[in-house]
Design a protein around this motif. Structure first.
Motif, PDB file in Angstrom:
ATOM      1  N   LEU A 168       0.800  -1.244   0.072  1.00 24.90           N
ATOM      2  CA  LEU A 168      -0.411  -0.080   0.315  1.00 24.90           C
ATOM      3  C   LEU A 168       1.079   1.222   0.374  1.00 24.90           C
ATOM      4  O   LEU A 168       2.093   1.206   1.172  1.00 24.90           O
ATOM      5  CB  LEU A 168      -0.908   0.195   1.231  1.00 24.90           C
ATOM      6  N   ALA A 169       0.595   2.442  -1.004  1.00 18.13           N
ATOM      7  CA  ALA A 169       1.457   3.700  -0.356  1.00 18.13           C
ATOM      8  C   ALA A 169       0.251   4.537  -0.304  1.00 18.13           C
ATOM      9  O   ALA A 169      -0.649   4.674  -0.322  1.00 18.13           O
ATOM     10  CB  ALA A 169       1.904   3.637  -2.435  1.00 18.13           C
ATOM     11  N   LEU A 198       6.338   4.574  -8.390  1.00 19.21           N
ATOM     12  CA  LEU A 198       7.015   4.199  -7.130  1.00 19.21           C
ATOM     13  C   LEU A 198       5.204   3.490  -6.703  1.00 19.21           C
ATOM     14  O   LEU A 198       4.929   3.193  -5.944  1.00 19.21           O
ATOM     15  CB  LEU A 198       7.544   4.412  -6.519  1.00 19.21           C
ATOM     16  N   MET A 199       4.560   5.151  -6.474  1.00 20.46           N
ATOM     17  CA  MET A 199       3.082   5.066  -6.012  1.00 20.46           C
ATOM     18  C   MET A 199       1.925   3.044  -6.752  1.00 20.46           C
ATOM     19  O   MET A 199       1.527   2.808  -6.024  1.00 20.46           O
ATOM     20  CB  MET A 199       2.853   5.463  -6.003  1.00 20.46           C
ATOM     21  N   LEU A 200       2.489   3.650  -8.302  1.00 18.68           N
ATOM     22  CA  LEU A 200       1.582   2.797  -8.924  1.00 18.68           C
ATOM     23  C   LEU A 200       1.830   1.604  -8.897  1.00 18.68           C
ATOM     24  O   LEU A 200       0.992   0.364  -8.524  1.00 18.68           O
ATOM     25  CB  LEU A 200       2.087   2.881 -10.579  1.00 18.68           C
ATOM     26  N   ALA A 201       3.188   1.058  -8.062  1.00 20.02           N
ATOM     27  CA  ALA A 201       2.991  -0.546  -8.047  1.00 20.02           C
ATOM     28  C   ALA A 201       3.338  -1.503  -6.885  1.00 20.02           C
ATOM     29  O   ALA A 201       2.661  -2.193  -6.840  1.00 20.02           O
ATOM     30  CB  ALA A 201       5.143  -0.133  -7.964  1.00 20.02           C
ATOM     31  N   ALA A 202       2.654  -0.429  -6.200  1.00 19.15           N
ATOM     32  CA  ALA A 202       1.515  -0.940  -4.928  1.00 19.15           C
ATOM     33  C   ALA A 202       0.479  -0.892  -5.293  1.00 19.15           C
ATOM     34  O   ALA A 202       0.429  -1.256  -6.037  1.00 19.15           O
ATOM     35  CB  ALA A 202       1.353   0.122  -3.900  1.00 19.15           C
ATOM     36  N   ASP A 203       0.135  -2.971  -4.801  1.00 19.96           N
ATOM     37  CA  ASP A 203      -1.310  -2.479  -4.864  1.00 19.96           C
ATOM     38  C   ASP A 203      -2.179  -1.874  -5.025  1.00 19.96           C
ATOM     39  O   ASP A 203      -3.416  -1.686  -5.874  1.00 19.96           O
ATOM     40  CB  ASP A 203      -1.553  -4.553  -3.936  1.00 19.96           C
ATOM     41  N   LEU A 204      -2.300  -0.633  -4.112  1.00 22.24           N
ATOM     42  CA  LEU A 204      -3.266  -0.459  -3.465  1.00 22.24           C
ATOM     43  C   LEU A 204      -2.716   1.336  -2.781  1.00 22.24           C
ATOM     44  O   LEU A 204      -2.247   1.983  -2.269  1.00 22.24           O
ATOM     45  CB  LEU A 204      -3.865  -0.559  -2.147  1.00 22.24           C
ATOM     46  N   ARG A 205      -3.543   2.021  -3.535  1.00 23.80           N
ATOM     47  CA  ARG A 205      -2.520   3.758  -2.649  1.00 23.80           C
ATOM     48  C   ARG A 205      -3.608   4.364  -2.083  1.00 23.80           C
ATOM     49  O   ARG A 205      -5.170   4.244  -2.256  1.00 23.80           O
ATOM     50  CB  ARG A 205      -2.762   4.436  -3.926  1.00 23.80           C
TER      51      ARG A 205
END
Length: 247
Positions: free
Chosen positions: A106-107, A120-127
């Motif tokens: 999660l970012a 980097l933010m988009l590579a996470a599963d959830l934002r």
């Protein structure tokens, strides 16, 4: 206790790991050393079977302002040379590594997330984003072709229209707009961001073994794109290097 590297902190509590980019004086812009420390921290998360979720955040007023200008300048001196290629690869590896962490990720985004910071933010599963978030693609504005699989990362989260608007036409989103566009799940006041992220992470982290099994299948079954991310990363590299050599 937090395990501190030069500019990266990893804190683990109640099965939730929190990775903090800790260079607030430059808005957490990524250097090669910082990228290496992040990869090491993510390796540590994978080795600990007691961890069930990972939160990525930035210290201070920003999530991540992109790649540090000195890093880009060195790569731009001879982007087709071995050192330039290696430097960009080290930067890209940070996004890819986050996308492959074996726990749900999660970012938590406050302030600017620009270029590589958006990757980097988009590579996470959830934002989860703060209302003061500023999401900026920013590559073309710097005279650079996007890198790190930027088009693919944006498209798989929010679709082609938003990808064109941000990556080609320079649209910027705040936190409220990001949620409406499907780029983030929730928006909260900045002072509530960390608590909201930890709340969500804590739900899935309670059973680390199940969390790891579930997120592996979640990634296999969702987010299909016309071009695999790792292929897109290499596909963009040549044109990004060309853009660095101009002028």
């Amino acid at each position: 206790m937090p395990r501190t590297r030069a500019e990266v902190m990893l804190d683990v509590k109640d099965a939730v790991a929190v990775l903090t980019l800790n260079a607030p004086d430059r808005y957490n812009a990524l250097t090669l050393a910082m990228c290496a420390d992040m990869v090491e921290a993510m390796d540590e998360v994978d080795r600990d079977p007691g961890i069930g979720a990972l939160v990525v955040r930035g210290a201070g007023k920003a999530f991540c302002a992109g790649a540090d200008l000195s890093t880009l300048s060195r790569a731009g001196e001879d982007p087709l040379g071995a050192s330039g290629f290696t430097d960009l690869s080290a930067l890209y590896e940070t996004f890819v590594r986050l996308g492959r962490v074996t726990v749900p990720t999660l970012a938590a985004v406050r302030g600017p997330a620009v270029g590589a910071g958006m990757n980097l933010m988009l590579a996470a599963d959830l934002r989860i984003v703060a209302r003061d978030a500023r999401l900026i693609s920013g590559f073309l504005k710097r005279g650079l072709h996007p890198g790190g699989g930027h088009f693919t990362l944006l498209d798989r989260v929010a679709g082609r229209e938003l990808t064109a608007a941000m990556a080609l036409f320079g649209e910027e989103l705040d936190g409220e707009q990001a949620v409406r566009a499907g780029l983030a799940w929730d928006v909260v006041d900045a002072e509530l961001l960390d608590d909201r992220a930890l709340e969500l992470a804590g739900r899935v982290a309670g059973d680390p073994e199940l969390a790891r099994a579930a997120v592996a299948n979640f990634r296999r079954e969702t987010g299909a794109t016309p071009m695999p991310w790792d292929v897109a990363l290499q596909f963009e590299r040549t044109t990004q290097m060309w853009s660095m050599r101009r002028g």
